[in-house]
Design a protein around this motif. Structure first.
Motif, PDB file in Angstrom:
ATOM      1  N   GLN A  50      16.220  77.180  26.048  1.00 48.51           N
ATOM      2  CA  GLN A  50      16.014  77.855  24.726  1.00 48.51           C
ATOM      3  C   GLN A  50      17.310  77.678  23.885  1.00 48.51           C
ATOM      4  O   GLN A  50      17.084  77.998  22.513  1.00 48.51           O
ATOM      5  N   ASP A  82      16.734  74.391  22.203  1.00 48.37           N
ATOM      6  CA  ASP A  82      15.653  74.631  21.151  1.00 48.37           C
ATOM      7  C   ASP A  82      16.254  75.162  19.659  1.00 48.37           C
ATOM      8  O   ASP A  82      15.904  74.639  18.714  1.00 48.37           O
ATOM      9  N   ARG A 123      16.419  73.660  16.184  1.00 46.49           N
ATOM     10  CA  ARG A 123      15.930  74.365  14.782  1.00 46.49           C
ATOM     11  C   ARG A 123      17.072  74.271  13.777  1.00 46.49           C
ATOM     12  O   ARG A 123      16.557  74.115  12.553  1.00 46.49           O
TER      13      ARG A 123
END
Ligand code: NDP
Ligand code: OXD
Length: 309
Positions: free
Chosen positions: A285, A288, A292
Motif C-alpha cells: 500500500q 501504491d 499514485r
C-alpha cells in the motif's frame, strides 16, 4: 523518485528491502543518509525528529509507518500542505481485534483470579457470568474499533461504541460526541480505548471519566498512552474502583523500569505491540501511494490535518 525512511522503532533496512522488492526503480535512502534533502519526494516516517520533514523542500507525500499519526503531528513544523497518509491494513486490524478479544475474555472468564488461585494451590469454583450481562464499550469506532466490536458480538456481549459521528453497526449501540460521553461511560463494564491521540482526546481517561465507569470495570488501552492520566488510573486501581487494566501504550515508551505499572498486581503491560505494521503486508500500500503520486492520482488513506486523524 526518492524515498526517505526514518523510524527508531521499525527495522528500517527490512522496510527498505520490502519496498525495493516491489519498486526497484525507487531511490531509497535510510536516515541519516539523506543525501541532498532537495531530492526527497516521499518520507516514510514514525515519530520523526521535529524539523526533519520541514527540512525537505520538495516533499510531496508523508507516509506514516502506522495507523496513528500523532507522532508525526507532534512536530509543530510538520509541512501541513504536504498530504499525509496512514496505514489501514487488514492484518493489523485482525491483530488488534485479537488483542481486544483476548483481554476482554480474560476479564470475562476471571482468568487472573484463577491464575492466582493456581499459584496458591487453591481449588475454588467461581460462579460464571453470562456474556450478555457484560457491556463492552469501545471508544473510537473507526477501522479498528468497528472490527473489534463486530468480533465481540458473536460471544454474546453487549457492545456499545463512542465516536465523533453517529455509527450504524448492526448490534452495536452508537454514542457520539462529547455530550454523550458520560452516558456511554456509565454503562461500560469493560472500556476499550481505540481512539487516535488528538488535542481533543489527550487525557480523556482521567479521574472524572474513570469515576463514571461502574465499580469493578476493566480498562483496555491500546490507543495511545496520552489518552490516560496515569496517576488517575493508578488511583482508580488502588481505590478498587477499577478491577484491572491492560495497557499496551504509555506516556513514555519504552515504559521506564521505575513505572509502577510493571509490578502493579492489577495491571497487564504489553510493549506497544497490540497490532503491528509488518513490512511484507504493508509495503504494497505504500508503493501504491507512491505510484499514485507519480501518476497524479489521488493518494489513499489520507489524514485530515484539522481533525488530527
Ligand atoms: P480511525 O481513524 O479509523 O478511527 C478513529 C475513531 O476515533 C473514529 O471512530 C473517530 O470518530 C473516533 N474519534 C476521533 N476523535 C474523536 C473524538 N474527539 N471524540 C470521539 N470519537 C473520536 O483510526 P483506527 O481505528 O485505524 O486507529 C485508532 C488508533 O489506534 C490509532 O490512531 C492509534 O493511536 C491506535 N493504534 C494502536 C496500535 C497498537 O499497537 N497499540 C496499532 C494501531 C493503531 P469518527 O468515526 O466519528 O470520525
Ligand atoms: C500504529 C501503532 O499506530 O502501531 O499503527 O501504534
Amino acid at each position: 523518485m526518492a524515498l526517505l525512511i526514518y523510524s527508531k522503532n521499525h527495522p528500517v533496512a527490512d522496510w527498505g528491502a520490502a519496498i525495493a522488492k516491489l519498486a526497484p526503480d525507487l531511490d531509497i535512502r535510510l536516515y541519516p543518509e539523506i543525501g541532498d534533502p532537495a531530492d526527497i519526494d516521499v518520507a516514510l516516517v514514525w515519530k520523526p525528529p521535529p524539523g526533519l520533514l520541514q527540512s525537505l523542500p520538495n516533499l510531496k507525500l508523508i507516509q506514516s509507518f502506522g495507523a496513528g499519526v500523532d507522532g508525526i503531528l507532534a512536530d509543530p513544523n510538520v509541512p501541513r500542505h504536504v498530504p499525509l497518509a496512514r496505514i489501514v491494513d487488514g492484518r493489523l486490524t485482525v491483530g488488534m481485534s485479537e488483542y481486544v478479544l483476548l483481554h476482554v475474555l480474560r476479564y470475562h472468564r476471571q482468568m487472573e483470579t484463577m491464575l492466582q488461585n493456581q499459584r496458591n494451590r487453591t481449588w475454588r469454583w467461581l460462579p460464571p457470568v453470562d456474556a450478555s450481562e457484560r457491556i463492552i464499550g469501545i471508544m473510537g469506532m473507526g477501522t479498528l474499533g468497528t472490527d473489534a466490536a463486530k468480533k465481540l458480538l458473536p460471544f454474546g456481549f453487549q457492545v456499545i461504541g463512542w465516536s465523533r459521528s453517529l455509527k450504524a453497526v448492526d448490534g452495536v449501540t452508537s454514542f457520539h460526541g462529547d455530550e454523550h460521553l458520560d452516558g456511554f461511560l456509565k454503562l461500560c463494564n469493560v472500556l476499550v480505548c481505540l481512539l487516535p491521540l488528538t488535542p481533543q482526546t489527550r487525557g480523556i481517561i482521567n479521574r472524572r471519566t474513570l469515576s463514571l465507569l461502574p465499580r469493578g470495570a476493566y480498562l483496555i488501552n491500546a490507543g495511545r498512552g496520552g489518552h490516560v492520566v496515569e496517576a488517575d488510573l493508578l488511583h482508580a486501581l488502588d481505590s478498587d474502583w477499577l478491577s484491572g487494566a491492560t495497557l499496551d501504550v504509555f506516556n513514555e515508551e519504552p515504559l521506564p523500569p521505575e513505572s509502577p505499572f510493571w509490578t502493579h498486581p492489577k495491571v497487564t503491560v504489553t510493549p506497544h505491540n497490540a497490532a503491528d505494521s509488518i513490512p511484507a503486508h504493508v509495503a504494497p500500500q505504500i508503493v501504491d501511494n507512491i505510484r499514485r503520486l507519480q501518476k497524479g492520482q489521488p493518494i489513499l488513506r489520507l489524514v485530515d490535518y484539522e481533525r488530527g486523524y
